[in-house]
Design a protein around this motif. Structure first.
Motif, PDB file in Angstrom:
ATOM      1  N   GLN A 189       0.828  -1.209   0.000  1.00 43.99           N
ATOM      2  CA  GLN A 189       0.000   0.000   0.000  1.00 43.99           C
ATOM      3  C   GLN A 189       0.863   1.259   0.000  1.00 43.99           C
ATOM      4  N   HIS A 190       0.455   2.240  -0.805  1.00 38.62           N
ATOM      5  CA  HIS A 190       1.187   3.501  -0.916  1.00 38.62           C
ATOM      6  C   HIS A 190       0.198   4.672  -0.912  1.00 38.62           C
ATOM      7  N   THR A 191       0.689   5.837  -0.543  1.00 38.50           N
ATOM      8  CA  THR A 191      -0.082   7.071  -0.706  1.00 38.50           C
ATOM      9  C   THR A 191       0.627   7.953  -1.726  1.00 38.50           C
ATOM     10  N   GLU A 192      -0.149   8.863  -2.292  1.00 37.15           N
ATOM     11  CA  GLU A 192       0.423   9.831  -3.228  1.00 37.15           C
ATOM     12  C   GLU A 192      -0.284  11.167  -3.042  1.00 37.15           C
ATOM     13  N   ARG A 193       0.491  12.203  -2.834  1.00 37.38           N
ATOM     14  CA  ARG A 193      -0.046  13.561  -2.769  1.00 37.38           C
ATOM     15  C   ARG A 193       0.936  14.492  -3.460  1.00 37.38           C
ATOM     16  N   ASP A 194       0.403  15.387  -4.250  1.00 35.91           N
ATOM     17  CA  ASP A 194       1.219  16.347  -4.996  1.00 35.91           C
ATOM     18  C   ASP A 194       2.285  15.645  -5.837  1.00 35.91           C
ATOM     19  N   GLY A 195       1.939  14.452  -6.350  1.00 31.77           N
ATOM     20  CA  GLY A 195       2.841  13.734  -7.233  1.00 31.77           C
ATOM     21  C   GLY A 195       3.934  12.952  -6.537  1.00 31.77           C
ATOM     22  N   VAL A 196       3.964  12.949  -5.198  1.00 30.62           N
ATOM     23  CA  VAL A 196       4.994  12.232  -4.446  1.00 30.62           C
ATOM     24  C   VAL A 196       4.383  10.960  -3.866  1.00 30.62           C
ATOM     25  N   ARG A 197       4.994   9.828  -4.158  1.00 27.52           N
ATOM     26  CA  ARG A 197       4.500   8.528  -3.710  1.00 27.52           C
ATOM     27  C   ARG A 197       5.317   8.045  -2.524  1.00 27.52           C
ATOM     28  N   ARG A 198       4.613   7.453  -1.532  1.00 23.50           N
ATOM     29  CA  ARG A 198       5.272   6.974  -0.324  1.00 23.50           C
ATOM     30  C   ARG A 198       4.714   5.606   0.064  1.00 23.50           C
ATOM     31  N   ARG A 199       5.557   4.766   0.614  1.00 24.05           N
ATOM     32  CA  ARG A 199       5.070   3.536   1.237  1.00 24.05           C
ATOM     33  C   ARG A 199       4.237   3.933   2.451  1.00 24.05           C
ATOM     34  N   PHE A 200       3.027   3.379   2.588  1.00 23.93           N
ATOM     35  CA  PHE A 200       2.141   3.830   3.663  1.00 23.93           C
ATOM     36  C   PHE A 200       2.435   3.116   4.987  1.00 23.93           C
ATOM     37  N   VAL A 201       2.300   1.800   5.030  1.00 25.12           N
ATOM     38  CA  VAL A 201       2.583   1.047   6.266  1.00 25.12           C
ATOM     39  C   VAL A 201       3.908   0.327   6.064  1.00 25.12           C
ATOM     40  N   ALA A 259      -1.405  -6.807  -5.217  1.00 27.81           N
ATOM     41  CA  ALA A 259      -0.819  -5.892  -6.185  1.00 27.81           C
ATOM     42  C   ALA A 259      -0.521  -4.542  -5.535  1.00 27.81           C
ATOM     43  N   GLU A 260       0.481  -3.830  -6.065  1.00 29.12           N
ATOM     44  CA  GLU A 260       0.800  -2.492  -5.583  1.00 29.12           C
ATOM     45  C   GLU A 260      -0.439  -1.601  -5.746  1.00 29.12           C
ATOM     46  N   ARG A 261      -0.801  -0.905  -4.689  1.00 27.49           N
ATOM     47  CA  ARG A 261      -1.998  -0.060  -4.719  1.00 27.49           C
ATOM     48  C   ARG A 261      -1.633   1.332  -4.195  1.00 27.49           C
ATOM     49  N   VAL A 262      -2.072   2.365  -4.900  1.00 26.01           N
ATOM     50  CA  VAL A 262      -1.774   3.740  -4.517  1.00 26.01           C
ATOM     51  C   VAL A 262      -3.074   4.436  -4.125  1.00 26.01           C
ATOM     52  N   TRP A 263      -3.070   5.019  -2.936  1.00 24.10           N
ATOM     53  CA  TRP A 263      -4.222   5.788  -2.431  1.00 24.10           C
ATOM     54  C   TRP A 263      -3.865   7.260  -2.573  1.00 24.10           C
ATOM     55  N   ARG A 264      -4.549   7.917  -3.475  1.00 29.14           N
ATOM     56  CA  ARG A 264      -4.248   9.325  -3.758  1.00 29.14           C
ATOM     57  C   ARG A 264      -4.925  10.226  -2.734  1.00 29.14           C
ATOM     58  N   ILE A 265      -4.148  11.126  -2.175  1.00 31.46           N
ATOM     59  CA  ILE A 265      -4.663  12.101  -1.204  1.00 31.46           C
ATOM     60  C   ILE A 265      -4.984  13.373  -1.979  1.00 31.46           C
ATOM     61  N   ASP A 266      -6.257  13.604  -2.213  1.00 33.85           N
ATOM     62  CA  ASP A 266      -6.671  14.764  -3.006  1.00 33.85           C
ATOM     63  C   ASP A 266      -6.628  16.046  -2.181  1.00 33.85           C
ATOM     64  N   ARG A 267      -6.667  17.152  -2.895  1.00 35.79           N
ATOM     65  CA  ARG A 267      -6.772  18.473  -2.263  1.00 35.79           C
ATOM     66  C   ARG A 267      -8.050  19.132  -2.773  1.00 35.79           C
ATOM     67  N   PRO A 268      -9.194  18.808  -2.171  1.00 35.83           N
ATOM     68  CA  PRO A 268     -10.449  19.375  -2.667  1.00 35.83           C
ATOM     69  C   PRO A 268     -10.476  20.889  -2.558  1.00 35.83           C
ATOM     70  N   ALA A 269     -10.977  21.523  -3.606  1.00 35.11           N
ATOM     71  CA  ALA A 269     -11.070  22.981  -3.656  1.00 35.11           C
ATOM     72  C   ALA A 269     -12.410  23.440  -3.089  1.00 35.11           C
ATOM     73  N   PRO A 270     -12.511  24.671  -2.625  1.00 34.69           N
ATOM     74  CA  PRO A 270     -13.783  25.164  -2.085  1.00 34.69           C
ATOM     75  C   PRO A 270     -14.816  25.362  -3.183  1.00 34.69           C
ATOM     76  N   ASP A 271     -16.067  25.212  -2.813  1.00 33.23           N
ATOM     77  CA  ASP A 271     -17.167  25.509  -3.728  1.00 33.23           C
ATOM     78  C   ASP A 271     -17.118  26.998  -4.108  1.00 33.23           C
ATOM     79  N   PRO A 272     -17.300  27.343  -5.375  1.00 31.95           N
ATOM     80  CA  PRO A 272     -17.189  28.760  -5.795  1.00 31.95           C
ATOM     81  C   PRO A 272     -18.123  29.692  -5.044  1.00 31.95           C
ATOM     82  N   ASP A 273     -19.365  29.259  -4.800  1.00 30.37           N
ATOM     83  CA  ASP A 273     -20.301  30.134  -4.084  1.00 30.37           C
ATOM     84  C   ASP A 273     -19.869  30.311  -2.627  1.00 30.37           C
ATOM     85  N   ALA A 274     -19.407  29.221  -2.011  1.00 28.58           N
ATOM     86  CA  ALA A 274     -18.930  29.322  -0.634  1.00 28.58           C
ATOM     87  C   ALA A 274     -17.701  30.217  -0.552  1.00 28.58           C
TER      88      ALA A 274
END
Length: 630
Positions: A28-40, A212-227
């Motif tokens: 298991q791996h994580t990925e944020r901002d294009g950088v991949r890391r072993r998670f556990v 199998a190798e699995r990557v969990w992507r950490i997204d950066r959700p943007a604010p709603d335009p009206d909010a």
């Protein structure tokens, strides 16, 4: 040994449940901002009959894929895993395995700490037999209302996700759900997979895709335009805005985005315990800690703010001074948080988004907006006044005098480098640090104050050092906390981890002693000196040598009784190559500025004792200032 099953159907691999779990976690791996890391990448464990032949055997089988770390106390192993994950920005984590019975229930405190602080940790407690060949077995709880209840059910309310694997095939969906929760910044916390000891050892034909190798992507959700538009309108309309930066700034690595916002707008920033270090201490907009343990300047700004902009904060009672701090007429709240639950607190205008993404969007939308010069001048003057007060508390004029606790903090600050990490959690030290520590880098200040758990400091320092092997780490520990959980010092020695324990001895529970005195409890149970026959204290300390105890557990120890000796001992410790302890007895008289805001601790409404009656009158007065912010 694992083997591929013959035939022409989908590829499978025959492994035990425990072997399959270790193999899965290693992929298991994580990925944020294009950088991949072993998670556990590692697993803590104390073995007993509930896990030694299952998970224990699997760790031997796959020792090349999963590092094993030997702990001494199950709660402490969770604290170490929390320290590791927090310092890793929640992008890496550790697992913890225990036996059934007391090994499993010892996890509860650590699990609560992880979940309250929103830090990922995977708990793998052994459980009683699923097949029940013998009932009850050693350490089994017999519950009169259900045969499927075990002591592991105590972990349900303190876990973000809980499952019990009673059949091998259940592991596939459960493991995927566990990873989903652990890697979701809005959901993360402790995750528990209870593993009956017979199921751990049971073999099954697993689909090859499970490993199998699995990557969990950490997204950066943007604010709603009206909010976002509503948030921008609120900021532009405010005359006295104040940002409250919480731990979410660190988790999102939003430090640069926060600095860019305040550079552009001039809005001042106050920090929670978890948010300290969001800005360097010497930034013109940084006003220090907020709330009950905060600075005078930050709390003054909070009392008169017309818009409070919370960024990644949970608004605990220490931050809000039990909802008495934000006292401005018509004050409103704008909360930027990745968790909707927190974004809506205090009837706020919610901005649900990743902290870094949200701050960047606010900066762009607020182009050209800046607070009034008079407001900047006001908080600049407040910063200067507080710097004078704090500087007086930290000053060390006499090398031959016994240091105060504030002077210990000051001398430590002189010694550490910009990237060193200082770990603390409980007692009087968190309040003193929140007022006085001057963070020079984002992760230098590592305070666990969501659960404020005595015993966190030493194992968490180990976790931080494992996450950052080249970073000097200091566990700042009071004598009461040290007595709770010194056991992981042996782990530091075994793993040759050069952490430094600064052991501050004042012969009692100073923080709760002060609180007891203020609330009519008359310091009962907060001192451990000799008692006279009438129950009072003689003033003579108990013949307990904590420095000798640390040395007996394998640490190199330096004793310091004066300011000069402490300065030398801290300098020695920073250049040491192994686990060390600096032991110092402090002047018990408090020298840190008193609390700058209230904290609600209910006082006895009726009593025959004058101390309690006086405290009750003051409590009623302060409680009347609470607001609901609807």
């Amino acid at each position: 040994m694992s083997e591929l099953s013959p035939g022409t159907g989908p590829a499978t691999e025959r492994l035990t449940v425990a072997q399959a779990l270790v193999r899965f976690l290693a992929a298991q791996h994580t990925e944020r901002d294009g950088v991949r890391r072993r998670f556990v990448e590692s697993m803590w464990g104390v073995f007993g009959h509930g896990n030694v032949a299952g998970v224990g055997q699997a760790l031997v089988e796959y020792r090349d894929r999963m590092r094993y770390l030997q702990g001494r106390n199950e709660q402490a192993m969770v604290h170490a895993a929390v320290g590791f994950a927090r310092h890793s920005g929640r992008l890496r984590a550790q697992a913890v395995t225990t036996s059934i019975g007391p090994g499993a229930t010892n996890l509860v405190t650590g699990a609560a700490l992880a979940t309250i602080n929103r830090i990922p940790v995977l708990l793998l407690p052994g459980d009683v037999f699923a097949t029940r060949p013998s009932d009850p077995v050693l350490q089994q709880l017999e519950h009169p209302s259900g045969g499927d209840i075990s002591v592991n059910d105590t972990l349900r309310p303190v876990s973000r996700w809980f499952d019990r694997i009673v059949r091998p095939e259940q592991l596939v969906p459960a493991a995927l759900q566990a990873m989903r929760v652990l890697t979701d910044p809005a959901e993360t916390g402790a995750v528990t997979l209870a593993l009956p000891q017979d199921v751990q050892a049971e073999a099954y034909d697993w689909p090859a895709e499970f490993f199998a190798e699995r990557v969990w992507r950490i997204d950066r959700p943007a604010p709603d335009p009206d909010a976002l538009a509503a948030a921008v309108a609120a900021v532009r309309a405010a005359r006295r805005p104040l940002i409250v930066a919480g731990g979410g700034v660190h988790h999102s690595e939003a430090h640069d985005a926060l600095r860019e916002l305040v550079d552009a707008t001039g809005i001042p920033v106050a920090v929670t315990q978890a948010g300290t270090g969001a800005l360097r201490y010497d930034h013109a907009s940084e006003t220090g800690g907020i709330g009950h343990t905060g600075t005078a300047v930050a709390n003054s700004l909070a009392r008169h703010a017309d818009l409070v902009i919370g960024v990644g904060t949970r608004y605990t009672d220490f931050t809000t001074a039990s909802r008495t701090l934000f006292a401005g007429e018509g004050v409103r709240f704008l909360n930027l948080n990745i968790t909707s639950h927190d974004a809506h607190k205090l009837a706020a205008l919610p901005l649900v988004a990743d902290a870094r993404t949200g701050l960047t969007a606010l900066t762009a939308a607020l182009e050209g907006h800046h607070v009034e010069p008079a407001y900047e001048a006001e908080y600049a003057a407040g910063r200067a006044d507080w710097e004078t007060v704090a500087g007086a508390a930290l000053a060390t004029p006499e090398d031959t005098s016994r240091p105060t606790q504030a002077q210990v903090i000051g001398l430590l600050a002189e010694t550490v480098g910009d990237e060193d990490v200082v770990v603390n959690a409980a007692g009087s030290l968190p309040g003193d640090l929140h007022k006085l520590w001057r963070p020079r880098s984002p992760r230098q200040y590592h305070l666990e104050y969501g659960y404020s758990c005595m015993g966190y400091e030493i194992p968490a320092a180990i976790g931080v050092r494992l996450a950052a092997p080249d970073t000097p780490v200091w566990a700042l520990v009071g004598d009461g906390t040290y007595l709770m959980m010194p056991t992981e010092l042996v782990t530091a020695v075994q793993e040759r981890l050069p952490i430094t324990v600064v052991l501050v001895q004042n012969h009692g529970y100073a923080s709760i002693g002060g609180l007891s005195e203020a609330t009519g409890g008359e310091r009962l149970g907060t001192d451990y000196r000799f008692r006279a026959e009438d129950g009072t204290f003689t003033g003579d300390p108990l013949p307990v040598d904590l420095a000798a105890n640390a040395a007996s557990l394998g640490l190199a120890v330096e004793r310091a009784s004066t300011v000069g000796e402490l300065r030398a001992a801290l300098t020695w410790a920073r250049t040491s190559h192994g686990p060390t302890c600096v032991y110092v007895e402090t002047d018990p008289e408090p020298t840190v500025p008193a609390a700058q805001a209230w904290w609600d601790v209910p006082v006895a409404e009726v009593s025959r004792r004058p101390a309690a009656r006086t405290a009750s009158e003051e409590y009623r007065r302060l409680r009347s200032m609470r607001r609901h912010h609807l």
